[in-house]
Design a protein around this motif. Structure first.
Motif, mmCIF file in Angstrom:
data_model
loop_
_atom_site.group_PDB
_atom_site.id
_atom_site.type_symbol
_atom_site.label_atom_id
_atom_site.label_comp_id
_atom_site.label_asym_id
_atom_site.label_seq_id
_atom_site.Cartn_x
_atom_site.Cartn_y
_atom_site.Cartn_z
ATOM 1 N N SER A 93 0.861 -1.229 -0.044
ATOM 2 C CA SER A 93 0.161 -0.100 0.121
ATOM 3 C C SER A 93 0.774 1.188 0.044
ATOM 4 C CB SER A 93 -0.959 0.050 1.275
ATOM 5 O OG SER A 93 -0.110 0.089 2.428
ATOM 6 N N ALA A 94 0.577 2.355 -0.650
ATOM 7 C CA ALA A 94 1.252 3.349 -0.732
ATOM 8 C C ALA A 94 0.550 4.479 0.124
ATOM 9 C CB ALA A 94 1.396 4.007 -2.234
ATOM 10 N N VAL A 95 1.520 5.420 0.685
ATOM 11 C CA VAL A 95 1.052 6.530 1.634
ATOM 12 C C VAL A 95 1.569 7.746 1.214
ATOM 13 C CG1 VAL A 95 0.402 5.177 3.583
ATOM 14 C CG2 VAL A 95 2.567 6.230 3.426
ATOM 15 N N SER A 96 2.600 7.629 0.162
ATOM 16 C CA SER A 96 3.118 8.982 -0.196
ATOM 17 C C SER A 96 3.379 8.720 -1.741
ATOM 18 C CB SER A 96 4.292 9.508 0.543
ATOM 19 O OG SER A 96 5.433 8.134 0.252
ATOM 20 N N ARG A 97 3.774 9.928 -2.539
ATOM 21 C CA ARG A 97 4.015 10.075 -3.806
ATOM 22 C C ARG A 97 5.641 10.415 -4.081
ATOM 23 N NH1 ARG A 97 -0.742 12.939 -2.999
ATOM 24 N NH2 ARG A 97 0.398 14.737 -2.827
#
Length: 105
Positions: A93-97
């Motif tokens: 899962s991603a929480v930042s770009r």
């Protein structure tokens, strides 16, 4: 002003067909939709074409991805709004770009 055979300017029936914009043939990112979001084990999201990743390396277990994210998914990425992979490693899962990818958008 140019008129078509219907004597109309900008006639939809006579306009040339729109050309699809595509990546040049033979690019390393062939097969990846431009809207895809790639999720690294670091929980950082990248876009196809990112200079930080090599397409051939985008494989589980290090990466997960979402080929058809919901509209606005890229901008909503945060600790409180993670994006969960739908392909590859589904535990990602991603929480930042990625800053470079973000600048290109």
């Amino acid at each position: 002003m140019d008129y078509c055979r219907h004597e109309l300017s900008n006639c939809a029936d006579c306009a040339p067909p729109a050309r699809a914009v595509a990546t040049p043939p033979g690019t390393e990112w062939d097969g990846w939709p431009p809207s895809a979001i790639i999720i690294h084990a670091s929980r950082k999201a990248h876009l196809p074409g990112c200079p930080h990743i090599v397409p051939a390396d985008v494989q589980p277990p290090v990466y997960g991805w979402v080929l058809d994210p919901a509209p606005g998914a890229w901008r909503r990425l945060s600790d409180s709004g993670p994006l969960h992979a739908t392909a590859g490693n589904l535990k990602r899962s991603a929480v930042s770009r990625c800053q470079d990818c973000d600048a290109s958008r």
